[in-house]
Design a protein around this motif. Structure first.
Motif, PDB file in Angstrom:
ATOM      1  N   TYR A 130       0.821  -1.219   0.000  1.00 43.83           N
ATOM      2  CA  TYR A 130       0.000   0.000   0.000  1.00 43.83           C
ATOM      3  C   TYR A 130       0.857   1.271   0.000  1.00 43.83           C
ATOM      4  CZ  TYR A 130       0.411   1.197   5.035  1.00 43.83           C
ATOM      5  OH  TYR A 130       0.844   1.580   6.269  1.00 43.83           O
ATOM      6  N   ASN A 132       3.356   1.694  -1.910  1.00 49.75           N
ATOM      7  CA  ASN A 132       3.524   1.933  -3.336  1.00 49.75           C
ATOM      8  C   ASN A 132       2.299   2.642  -3.916  1.00 49.75           C
ATOM      9  OD1 ASN A 132       5.408   1.662  -5.379  1.00 49.75           O
ATOM     10  ND2 ASN A 132       4.598  -0.263  -6.127  1.00 49.75           N
ATOM     11  N   VAL A 133       1.128   2.333  -3.368  1.00 54.18           N
ATOM     12  CA  VAL A 133      -0.107   2.975  -3.831  1.00 54.18           C
ATOM     13  C   VAL A 133      -0.117   4.449  -3.444  1.00 54.18           C
ATOM     14  CG1 VAL A 133      -2.625   2.986  -3.595  1.00 54.18           C
ATOM     15  CG2 VAL A 133      -1.398   0.810  -3.760  1.00 54.18           C
ATOM     16  N   ALA A 136       1.813   6.262  -5.784  1.00 51.65           N
ATOM     17  CA  ALA A 136       1.025   6.436  -7.016  1.00 51.65           C
ATOM     18  C   ALA A 136       0.072   7.625  -6.884  1.00 51.65           C
ATOM     19  CB  ALA A 136       0.253   5.156  -7.317  1.00 51.65           C
ATOM     20  N   CYS A 228      -0.098   4.962 -12.734  1.00 49.18           N
ATOM     21  CA  CYS A 228       0.825   5.617 -11.806  1.00 49.18           C
ATOM     22  C   CYS A 228       1.484   4.590 -10.888  1.00 49.18           C
ATOM     23  CB  CYS A 228       0.086   6.674 -10.973  1.00 49.18           C
ATOM     24  SG  CYS A 228      -0.403   8.141 -11.907  1.00 49.18           S
ATOM     25  N   LEU A 229       0.739   3.558 -10.507  1.00 47.47           N
ATOM     26  CA  LEU A 229       1.309   2.481  -9.696  1.00 47.47           C
ATOM     27  C   LEU A 229       2.379   1.739 -10.483  1.00 47.47           C
ATOM     28  CD1 LEU A 229       1.097   0.879  -7.011  1.00 47.47           C
ATOM     29  CD2 LEU A 229      -0.554  -0.607  -8.145  1.00 47.47           C
ATOM     30  N   SER A 232       5.427   3.944 -10.566  1.00 51.21           N
ATOM     31  CA  SER A 232       6.091   3.888  -9.258  1.00 51.21           C
ATOM     32  C   SER A 232       6.919   2.621  -9.116  1.00 51.21           C
ATOM     33  CB  SER A 232       5.043   3.960  -8.141  1.00 51.21           C
ATOM     34  OG  SER A 232       5.607   3.706  -6.881  1.00 51.21           O
ATOM     35  N   SER A 233       6.357   1.484  -9.530  1.00 51.99           N
ATOM     36  CA  SER A 233       7.078   0.208  -9.445  1.00 51.99           C
ATOM     37  C   SER A 233       8.308   0.209 -10.338  1.00 51.99           C
ATOM     38  CB  SER A 233       6.141  -0.941  -9.836  1.00 51.99           C
ATOM     39  OG  SER A 233       5.014  -0.996  -8.995  1.00 51.99           O
ATOM     40  N   TYR A 445       3.475  -4.880  -7.514  1.00 52.81           N
ATOM     41  CA  TYR A 445       2.549  -4.162  -8.388  1.00 52.81           C
ATOM     42  C   TYR A 445       1.239  -4.930  -8.533  1.00 52.81           C
ATOM     43  CZ  TYR A 445       0.338  -2.408 -12.611  1.00 52.81           C
ATOM     44  OH  TYR A 445      -0.591  -1.926 -13.510  1.00 52.81           O
ATOM     45  N   GLY A 448      -0.795  -4.823  -5.499  1.00 48.67           N
ATOM     46  CA  GLY A 448      -1.315  -3.489  -5.234  1.00 48.67           C
ATOM     47  C   GLY A 448      -2.515  -3.112  -6.079  1.00 48.67           C
ATOM     48  N   VAL A 452      -6.008  -0.013  -6.044  1.00 47.52           N
ATOM     49  CA  VAL A 452      -6.305   1.077  -6.981  1.00 47.52           C
ATOM     50  C   VAL A 452      -7.626   0.827  -7.697  1.00 47.52           C
ATOM     51  CG1 VAL A 452      -3.922   1.810  -7.327  1.00 47.52           C
ATOM     52  CG2 VAL A 452      -4.844  -0.025  -8.751  1.00 47.52           C
TER      53      VAL A 452
END
Length: 631
Positions: A130, A132-133, A136, A228-229, A232-233, A445, A448, A452
């Motif tokens: 989360y 990582n979210v 994002a 966006c996630l 980010s990854s 990812y 996650g 999202v």
């Protein structure tokens, strides 16, 4: 040239250990030529500061200061920093540096508690999903800021919208009318009235999150957040492609840039009308010293100190494990912890100066615009920035700062998982670290993606409430008990002196007092209080269904059960009678020693280790007890 570049990339990802003997993330100048070391002390310090300084410093600490008496809150905060934060940070740094291992193999010192290390890694894994979210979210808002005017500066024409750009009526907690802009209604609304949303609230709920009515209504994946996630990854994987060798270079920017932005926002905020009111509420003359008599204030100070330093996650140990053996981690602990605390205070000034201007602009009390956590970062502060001239510039800077702060913490989280796998299976992963990093980032990812969906914010809140809360207190308590009472505090101090040199009895007196009594007692008090006052998490007034709470409790129980499961497994694998098995698992394993032979000295020579292991099988062998640990 193109063929050479492709071959270089292929060698990095699928390096053949039969052809290349040296690990790709180890340099020739490293002290530890098997695991590698930080390229410089500066990279370690920046990485550790970046790990400790997280999103909580930006959106949680300022709210806690405001909530708990303003400047008066700094007294219990720094007291708790001295008696819990610094001692635990010092302890974890020393453990990781001494054996040059991750949070699982560290427990070779106390094999019976190796499940604590497994639990730490599991917490880091789940939280990284989360976290990582949230990165994002920051990316999405940063991209959305490249518009003028900002898309949340005015209400959008959406169906079933209840958005208003001005607070029509504001009533205090006693139900007394305080502000009435329209003069059309001179009474306070009833509790049944649907509250009006500000443009920033509408944008957060209806556009960014596309939030559903609850956890039961999952809905489709929100595509812009999923992209966006993914970005980010990719950023995290690229930064960690060579482990600390690559991330150590990235943190030169990601760990320092937030301070530049905070100073810019602070200077800009102090020039705004109403900024003084915000500062007064934050830490000025409106500080309430009587709050110091309330136990809740001290609990908030202790928990904020504990969580802001990321103690009990395994990251502090992991980053320290790549230090040179004789690095002075004692000084490092003070530098990192005090920098972390100073960053929190500084960020509060930047936040409240602009919130004070927003309250002045809307002619409402400042408590009307102050929100906590997500509400502060993605609703209140963006709303305030939208009122400024050249608002896109300030918004881009703010969300880019959130991005860099989040990335630093995520780097360390992924490094914890990677390091543990490398330490456990060096023959398999040592030459394929880049591939392992990509695989971990890809798995995170995919895990996650539920966060999202339109119900994603509920999943983020649920995981945060059940995994990143009191579970860490349990793990930290077991950690300090294992090190000080089972392994032996005196033995641990001698280990530290092998790294930083001999110290006097008076030098260790304070640390003994903290490690043996003050810190564990405070953790127990905070843990009991947290359990007694435990409330089911919710988001924006939306309660979670029973099955959602059951999932949350399953995550909590799973993490805590790892400790006894690993203990039982090790007891079953040990040899001898039940009592002999217990004694052997309460003594250091044969593999517990400094990583390199050159640092082991007489205390950890092969002869001494063989003698120690032979004594473990004798009936008269003694398990470390409190008295022997203290002396």
């Amino acid at each position: 040239m193109r063929e050479y570049s492709w071959n270089s990339f292929k060698n990095l990802i699928f390096r053949n250990p039969a052809v290349v003997n040296q690990d790709p993330h180890v340099d020739n100048g490293d002290e530890n030529t098997e695991r590698g070391n930080w390229a410089s002390k500066r990279e370690y310090m920046l990485s550790t500061i970046g790990y400790a300084v997280g999103l909580g410093n930006i959106w949680r600490f300022p709210y806690l200061v405001y909530k708990n008496g303003g400047g008066a809150f700094l007294i219990p905060y720094f007291v708790m920093l001295v008696v819990t934060g610094i001692p635990l940070f010092f302890l974890e740094s020393a453990l990781g540096q001494f054996c040059s291992q991750g949070p699982i193999n560290i427990w070779r010192s106390v094999p019976i508690l190796q499940g604590v290390g497994v639990g730490m890694v599991m917490v880091t894994l789940i939280v990284s999903i989360y976290y990582n979210v949230i990165i994002a979210y920051s990316l999405y808002y940063m991209f959305a800021s490249f518009q003028f005017p900002l898309p949340w500066s005015s209400c959008l024409s959406l169906p079933d919208s209840n958005c208003s750009t001005t607070p029509q009526v504001y009533c205090n907690v006693s139900g007394v009318l305080v502000t009435n802009w329209t003069q059309e209604n001179s009474t306070c609304p009833s509790s049944d009235t649907v509250p009006m949303q500000s443009p920033s609230e509408q944008y957060w709920d209806r556009v960014a999150l596309q939030r559903s009515s609850g956890l039961d209504e999952t809905g489709p994946v929100v595509w812009h957040l999923a992209l966006c996630l993914l970005l980010s990854s990719l950023i995290v994987a690229a930064a960690l492609i060579r482990g600390i060798k690559s991330s150590g270079k990235v943190v030169y920017f990601t760990a320092t840039f937030p301070y530049v932005v905070i100073l810019i926002l602070l200077i800009r905020g102090l020039t705004l009308e109403g900024a003084r009111d915000g500062i007064e509420f934050y830490i000025g003359s409106q500080s309430n010293l009587t709050k110091l008599t309330e136990a809740q204030v001290w609990k908030d100070a202790a928990t904020q100190t504990f969580y802001s330093l990321s103690i009990g996650w395994g990251g502090v140990m992991t980053l320290a494990s790549y230090n040179n053996f004789h690095n002075n981690m004692f000084k490092d602990a003070f530098v990192v912890t005090l920098t972390n605390a100073g960053t929190s205070v500084l960020a509060g000034f930047a936040i409240f100066s602009i919130l004070g201007h927003m309250a002045h602009f809307q002619q409402v009390p400042i408590e009307k615009v102050v929100k906590a956590e997500f509400g502060l970062a993605f609703i209140a502060y963006p709303d305030a920035l939208s009122k400024l001239p050249i608002s896109p510039l300030w918004s881009i800077l703010f969300f880019f700062m959130l991005l860099t702060v989040g990335l630093d913490s995520q780097f360390a989280g992924i490094e914890v998982i990677t390091t543990c796998l490398l330490d456990a299976f060096p023959q398999i992963f040592k030459s394929k670290r880049a591939l392992l990093t990509i695989a971990i980032s890809s798995v995170l990812y995919l895990l996650g993606l539920p966060c999202v969906t339109r119900a994603g914010i509920y999943w983020v809140t649920l995981i945060d409430g059940f995994v990143a809360g009191w579970v860490l207190l349990v793990l930290a308590l077991l950690e300090i008990i294992g090190v000080c009472y089972i392994y032996g505090g005196n033995r641990f101090i001698k280990d530290i002196e092998m790294m930083i040199g001999k110290k006097s009895f008076l030098f260790w007196l304070w640390w003994r007092a903290c490690w043996f009594f003050i810190t564990p007692c405070l953790i127990v008090v905070i843990l009991i209080w947290s359990l007694v006052s435990l409330e089911s998490p919710s988001y924006s007034g939306v309660q979670f269904p029973d099955w959602g709470l059951a999932v949350g409790w399953c995550m909590t129980v799973f993490i805590l059960l790892l400790v006894p499961i690993v203990t039982v497994y090790k007891l079953m694998k040990a040899e001898g009678s039940p009592w002999k098995r217990l004694k052997s698992l309460c003594s250091p394993a044969e593999e517990w020693h400094p990583y390199l032979d050159i640092h082991r000295g007489e205390r950890y020579s092969e002869q001494r280790i063989r003698l120690r292991m032979s004594h473990k099988t004798e009936p008269e062998a003694n398990v470390n007890v409190i008295s022997s640990s203290w002396l």
